[in-house]
Design a protein around this motif. Structure first.
Motif, short mmCIF file in Angstrom:
data_model
loop_
_atom_site.label_atom_id
_atom_site.label_comp_id
_atom_site.label_asym_id
_atom_site.label_seq_id
_atom_site.Cartn_x
_atom_site.Cartn_y
_atom_site.Cartn_z
N MET A 1 0.83 -1.17 0.00
CA MET A 1 0.00 0.00 0.00
C MET A 1 0.89 1.25 0.00
N ASN A 2 0.34 2.34 -0.50
CA ASN A 2 1.10 3.58 -0.57
C ASN A 2 1.25 4.20 0.81
N SER A 3 2.40 4.77 1.03
CA SER A 3 2.62 5.45 2.29
C SER A 3 2.01 6.84 2.22
N PRO A 4 1.72 7.45 3.37
CA PRO A 4 1.14 8.79 3.37
C PRO A 4 2.04 9.83 2.70
N GLU A 5 3.34 9.63 2.77
CA GLU A 5 4.25 10.58 2.13
C GLU A 5 4.05 10.60 0.62
N SER A 6 3.87 9.44 0.05
CA SER A 6 3.68 9.42 -1.40
C SER A 6 2.34 10.04 -1.79
N LEU A 7 1.34 9.86 -0.97
CA LEU A 7 0.05 10.49 -1.23
C LEU A 7 0.18 12.01 -1.14
N ILE A 8 0.86 12.49 -0.12
CA ILE A 8 1.08 13.93 0.03
C ILE A 8 1.92 14.46 -1.13
N ALA A 9 2.92 13.70 -1.53
CA ALA A 9 3.75 14.13 -2.65
C ALA A 9 2.93 14.22 -3.93
N TRP A 14 0.21 17.57 -8.05
CA TRP A 14 -1.00 18.00 -8.76
C TRP A 14 -1.31 19.46 -8.47
N ALA A 15 -1.13 19.87 -7.22
CA ALA A 15 -1.39 21.27 -6.86
C ALA A 15 -0.43 22.19 -7.60
N PHE A 16 0.84 21.81 -7.67
CA PHE A 16 1.81 22.62 -8.39
C PHE A 16 1.49 22.68 -9.88
N ALA A 17 1.10 21.54 -10.46
CA ALA A 17 0.75 21.51 -11.88
C ALA A 17 -0.47 22.39 -12.16
N LEU A 18 -1.46 22.34 -11.30
CA LEU A 18 -2.65 23.20 -11.47
C LEU A 18 -2.30 24.67 -11.30
N PHE A 19 -1.39 24.97 -10.38
CA PHE A 19 -0.94 26.35 -10.18
C PHE A 19 -0.26 26.88 -11.43
N ILE A 20 0.64 26.10 -12.00
CA ILE A 20 1.35 26.50 -13.22
C ILE A 20 0.35 26.65 -14.37
#
Length: 64
Positions: A1-9, A14-20
């Motif tokens: 399962m994915n760790s929380p760090e990878s989910l946050i990353a 995605w937030a950075f891509a949407l910002f750009i």
């Protein structure tokens, strides 16, 4: 399962891509708002040339 760090990353990526994307979209809209009259003028000239060519062709034995 994915760790929380990878989910946050992934969320941050995605937030950075949407910002750009938002910045690029805003710049594009600003540029278009500055030169919209040039684009309208070019479109009108192009339509005028097309109509004049069709009329000229029709008067000289061409078909529509």
């Amino acid at each position: 399962m994915n760790s929380p760090e990878s989910l946050i990353a992934r969320i941050l990526k995605w937030a950075f891509a949407l910002f750009i994307a938002a910045i690029v979209l805003r710049w594009t809209v600003c540029i278009i708002m500055e030169i919209w009259w040039v684009l309208v003028l070019l479109a009108a000239i192009g339509i005028g040339i097309y109509v004049a060519f069709r009329v000229w062709k029709n008067r000289h034995g061409g078909q529509w």
